[in-house]
Scaffold this active site. Structure first.
Site, mmCIF file in Angstrom:
data_model
loop_
_atom_site.group_PDB
_atom_site.id
_atom_site.type_symbol
_atom_site.label_atom_id
_atom_site.label_comp_id
_atom_site.label_asym_id
_atom_site.label_seq_id
_atom_site.Cartn_x
_atom_site.Cartn_y
_atom_site.Cartn_z
ATOM 1 N N GLY A 200 0.838 -1.185 0.000
ATOM 2 C CA GLY A 200 0.000 0.000 0.000
ATOM 3 C C GLY A 200 0.874 1.237 0.000
ATOM 4 N N THR B 287 5.180 4.196 2.476
ATOM 5 C CA THR B 287 4.813 2.997 1.733
ATOM 6 C C THR B 287 4.898 1.797 2.668
ATOM 7 O OG1 THR B 287 5.872 4.015 -0.153
ATOM 8 C CG2 THR B 287 5.349 1.702 -0.367
ATOM 9 N N ASP C 71 -6.893 7.019 15.633
ATOM 10 C CA ASP C 71 -7.357 6.937 14.242
ATOM 11 C C ASP C 71 -8.081 5.605 14.034
ATOM 12 O OD1 ASP C 71 -7.829 7.853 11.698
ATOM 13 O OD2 ASP C 71 -5.866 7.254 10.917
#
Ligand SMILES: *[C@@H]1O[C@H](CO)[C@@H](O)[C@H](O)[C@H]1NC(C)=O
Ligand SMILES: *[C@@H]1O[C@H](CO)[C@@H](O)[C@H](O)[C@H]1NC(C)=O
Ligand SMILES: *[C@@H]1O[C@H](CO)[C@@H](O)[C@H](O)[C@H]1NC(C)=O
Ligand SMILES: *[C@@H]1O[C@H](CO)[C@@H](O)[C@H](O)[C@H]1NC(C)=O
Ligand SMILES: *[C@@H]1O[C@H](CO)[C@@H](O)[C@H](O)[C@H]1NC(C)=O
Ligand SMILES: *[C@@H]1O[C@H](CO)[C@@H](O)[C@H](O)[C@H]1NC(C)=O
Ligand SMILES: *[C@@H]1O[C@H](CO)[C@@H](O)[C@H](O)[C@H]1NC(C)=O
Ligand SMILES: *[C@@H]1O[C@H](CO)[C@@H](O)[C@H](O)[C@H]1NC(C)=O
Ligand SMILES: *[C@@H]1O[C@H](CO)[C@@H](O)[C@H](O)[C@H]1NC(C)=O
Ligand SMILES: *[C@@H]1O[C@H](CO)[C@@H](O)[C@H](O)[C@H]1NC(C)=O
Ligand SMILES: *[C@@H]1O[C@H](CO)[C@@H](O)[C@H](O)[C@H]1NC(C)=O
Length: 721
Positions: free
Chosen positions: A406, A412, A524
């Site tokens: 991803g 990355t 998050d």
């Protein structure tokens, strides 16, 4: 009266659980998979239940295996089409097509009556491959054409002449004695005919002209086809024709939406839209091979040992197979690029190496590596590794693009394989600020001590590079977001699985809030940050490292970066992230599980864009059915789960339950849902039903010692797939 009721109660949990595994029907293992020397892979098959049933067309996936005149068994499709072979990989089947001659009859002194014929498979799931087939006309004065059945859609053809028979050439089909024409894309019916003004009835050649649609690659013109007219004789009257097939008439997009009939059932398979008209096919993903239409049909290719491939590493590099790929590594004591280049003895780079070592040491110290080492020495039980740059380079084949799981604006995630075979996910970030650098080692230490079955395990880190890298365990089955919204499984997830996922995620967050030392606020929480393993076990991830114990609030606040659609609305006013912010975000995740809708869907109607406001509105207006995922609407605990979500989404953080209370409630709902009703004492049953309901949540004190590990530098990176 009691008995039937019990039967209903006993039966109710099971259909949902079973539907989790519902996929397109699978053929029995007992089906005949070979006829003569032809393999018959599913969706093709012999006998009902062995092939993909598409209706009673002229031509279907159902074949017969018949003894032919030459004494061998051959598969047939439809009335009499002989199947030569089948390719799952290309979505094609080759069949024997008749060569039709049109001849001059010396007895009657006229041409055969029939100068045109055709076939029509337009209702079937098959069509002619335009890429592989051609219309071929053989003759000396022959104009033939291929056209749609009603001659209105297309017409194409070519003319073969023999100005001088001596100039005919073997293998050349470009007008002399033989001509060919491409056929249009996407056709599944045609008529081939001769133009009657032209015929091969005169001259020093055979009396016949021939026209046939055939596989171009398997045809080679022979001069004798016209000089002696032996085309039919020498080929047995049949030539291969390539048919493209599809396993569904909708597009991949549409097909994925309805899991019930979706044919790409194997893991590591992909859906491919047919390039030759409407419909779709399945294929094994790159690096895998086999039959994507069968559960577990796609298998890893061992690139290192497969004789069909050139050895993929450059000698003396050695090849190590990984699922879906491979990597190359240099032998001991050498370094270099084992894939493209060469491995060189490390000695020759001594000078450079020394310089490199200095740089590495500087980074290592900068990132608090020494502190980390000290701690690790004194805490022997710690399973935490400080990786060298080389180790991670080797694990990822020098951070090869092919290993990218991803990518985000700030970094990355790579997939890698360690020497001991462990598969890992490596986060490599682009940015980090000075203060974060100093803290890094210490923070790693705290993260490394987190040990919970529903939290992604941090294996270690690499400090000797400019921006430290994090090394996590690799979780194979993607994220909760993909599971819910990816289409492939979507609403196929059973209610019990959804409860399991919600409960486990809640346990993980409760652990971070209550048991980790110091306590940790995730910051998050969202479905893309919840990874799923092969058993639907949740692994919470992405509480990216940093800002433990923020000293000054202003600084702390700037580091917070939640995700739209999940962010605690109170945070926006107070700029204070609390454990209850995680609870709010978790409430949104609960909604995703309940509704299969995205937290924020900008394509939706105005009032449906924001999932939490849409849900709260629907709930207050008593029209929950409209928003809940239809598959789970009738579950008995659904209202309690919705009620729990409502509490989590309370505008006032103080009124929200704690993560621990959420986890306990989900645990209770799970037990109710999974409880094998019939087999337990009714007393126990009662206990389960009576114990705490969500409305009894008491408010707990906010403890101030909470710590957030959210760091913008580590957010916005897609979690491993
Ligand atoms: C194959 O054999 C069956 C049974 O003898 C017969 O009904 C069928 O027509 C045959 N099919 C072909 C293509 O010859
Ligand atoms: C399936 O994938 C292979 C490569 O992995 C490719 O060559 C082939 O064309 C694909 N088949 C279809 C039908 O797309
Ligand atoms: C020519 O036509 C006659 C009469 O229809 C038929 O009996 C004969 O078989 C035909 N010959 C050839 C070679 O087709
Ligand atoms: C064959 O074509 C020639 C002209 O090329 C014509 O004179 C002749 O009548 C045709 N023969 C038949 C049987 O149609
Ligand atoms: C005949 O052609 C028209 C287009 O002109 C097409 O819509 C129709 O489907 C065709 N009919 C058949 C039987 O192929
Ligand atoms: C073409 O090949 C055949 C044998 O397949 C041969 O008999 C013939 O003479 C060859 N023609 C020419 C022009 O070489
Ligand atoms: C989904 O596919 C199944 C089987 O192909 C079919 O019976 C069903 O009607 C489809 N459902 C929808 C919503 O299209
Ligand atoms: C997860 O992936 C594994 C291997 O890739 C597969 O065996 C399993 O069926 C998948 N499980 C889920 C829950 O998707
Ligand atoms: C998944 O469950 C099976 C059977 O209970 C177990 O053998 C396997 O280790 C589990 N996988 C993981 C990754 O926990
Ligand atoms: C979504 O709706 C909730 C509840 O109405 C609100 O607090 C939140 O700010 C909204 N989020 C976004 C991104 O609009
Ligand atoms: C990358 O980080 C910067 C600053 O920390 C932030 O503003 C930006 O949104 C991040 N990008 C992504 C794609 O997460």
């Amino acid at each position: 009266m009691l008995l039937p009721l019990m039967a209903v109660l006993i039966a109710s949990p099971w259909p949902a659980a079973a539907s989790m595994t519902t996929a397109a029907a699978q053929p029995s293992a007992a089906c005949q998979r070979r006829c003569g020397d032809v393999d018959i892979p599913y969706p093709f098959g012999i006998g009902l239940g062995c092939y993909l049933f598409t209706g009673e067309d002229d031509i279907t996936f159902g074949l017969t295996c018949n003894l032919t005149a030459d004494g061998s068994y051959r598969p047939f499709c439809g009335e009499a089409l002989q199947v030569i072979d089948i390719s799952i990989h290309r979505g094609q089947a080759r069949i024997g097509n008749d060569i039709k001659p049109w001849c001059y009859n010396a007895t009657t002194r006229s041409m055969d009556e029939q100068s045109a014929w055709g076939w029509d498979i337009s209702d079937s799931w098959f069509r002619l491959s335009d890429e592989d087939n051609r219309l071929v006309v053989v003759g000396c004065n022959s104009l033939a054409y291929v056209t749609s059945v009603n001659e209105t859609e297309y017409m194409t053809g070519c003319m073969a002449t023999c100005p001088s028979v001596g100039r005919l050439e073997n293998g050349s089909c470009s007008g002399m004695g033989c001509c060919q024409a491409a056929i249009p894309r996407g056709i599944n019916s045609y008529v081939v005919g001769f133009e009657e003004k032209f015929n091969t009835s005169s001259g020093a050649v055979g009396p016949c002209s021939y026209a046939v649609v055939l596989e171009a690659a398997s045809f080679e013109f022979r001069t004798t086809y016209v000089t002696t007219g032996d085309f039919v004789e020498s080929t047995g009257g049949k030539v291969p024709l390539v048919l493209d097939w599809v396993v569904g008439k909708e597009t991949c997009r549409e097909a994925r939406r309805n899991a019930t009939g979706y044919m790409c059932v194997s893991r590591d398979s992909v859906c491919v839209d047919s390039r030759n008209g409407p419909g779709y096919l399945c294929n094994c993903s790159a690096g895998f091979e086999g039959n994507p239409y069968l559960l577990d049909g796609c298998q890893d290719i061992n690139e290192c040992e497969d004789s069909r491939f050139k050895y993929p590493c450059s000698v003396p590099g050695t090849c190590i197979n990984t699922p879906g790929g491979f990597r190359c590594s240099c032998p001991d004591k050498t370094t270099g690029n084992a894939y493209y280049g060469t491995c060189e003895a490390k000695k020759s780079q001594l000078g450079q190496k020394r310089r490199l070592a200095t740089v590495k040491r500087r980074y290592f110290n900068q990132h608090g590596g020494l502190l980390l080492f000290e701690e690790m020495k004194s805490n022997q039980g710690l399973s935490f590794t400080v990786f060298t740059k080389e180790e991670l380079e080797e694990a990822t084949n020098k951070f090869d693009e092919r290993n990218v799981l991803g990518k985000g604006g700030n970094g990355t995630v790579y997939r890698g394989t360690l020497k001991d075979g462990r598969v890992i996910a490596i986060k490599r970030c682009k940015l980090i600020n000075e203060r974060q650098k100093k803290q890094f080692g210490k923070e790693m230490l705290i993260l490394s001590q987190i040990n919970h079955r529903n939290i992604v395990k941090l294996h270690g880190c690499c400090l000797e590079v400019e921006v430290p890298m994090l090394v996590y365990e690799f979780i194979p089955n993607g994220t909760l977001y993909q599971l819910i919204h990816g289409g492939r499984h979507g609403s196929r997830i059973s209610f019990t699985t959804r409860l399991k996922i919600a409960h486990e995620a809640a346990e993980a967050l409760a652990y971070l809030h209550s048991w980790a030392s110091p306590p940790i606020i995730h910051g998050d929480v969202k479905s893309p940050n919840m990874l799923i393993d092969e058993n639907y076990t949740v692994k919470v991830s992405d509480f990216g490292a940093s800002t433990l114990a923020p000293t000054d609030e202003a600084q702390f606040v700037t580091l917070v970066q939640g995700t739209c659609g999940y962010l605690d609305p109170e945070y926006m006013q107070t700029c204070k992230l609390t454990d209850k912010s995680d609870v709010y975000s978790f409430g949104v995740v609960l909604l995703e599980l309940l509704t299969c809708r995205k937290a924020l869907n900008l394509q939706a109607l105005e009032e449906e864009k924001n999932l939490s406001s849409h849900f709260l509105l629907a709930l207050s207006e008593n029209r929950l059915e409209g928003i809940l995922d239809s598959q789970i609407q009738s579950e008995q605990s659904i209202e309690q789960m919705a009620d729990l979500a409502k509490h989590c989404l309370d505008m006032s953080s103080e009124k929200r339950p704690s993560m621990r209370q959420v986890a306990e409630e989900l645990d209770r709902l799970r037990k109710v849902a999974e409880h094998p009703w019939g087999r337990h004492e009714s007393e126990e049953l009662e206990k389960l039903l009576v114990r705490g309901s969500p409305s009894t949540f008491s408010e707990i004190e906010l403890s101030n010692g909470y710590v957030s590990l959210t760091d913008s530098a580590y957010l916005g990176i897609q979690s491993p797939r």
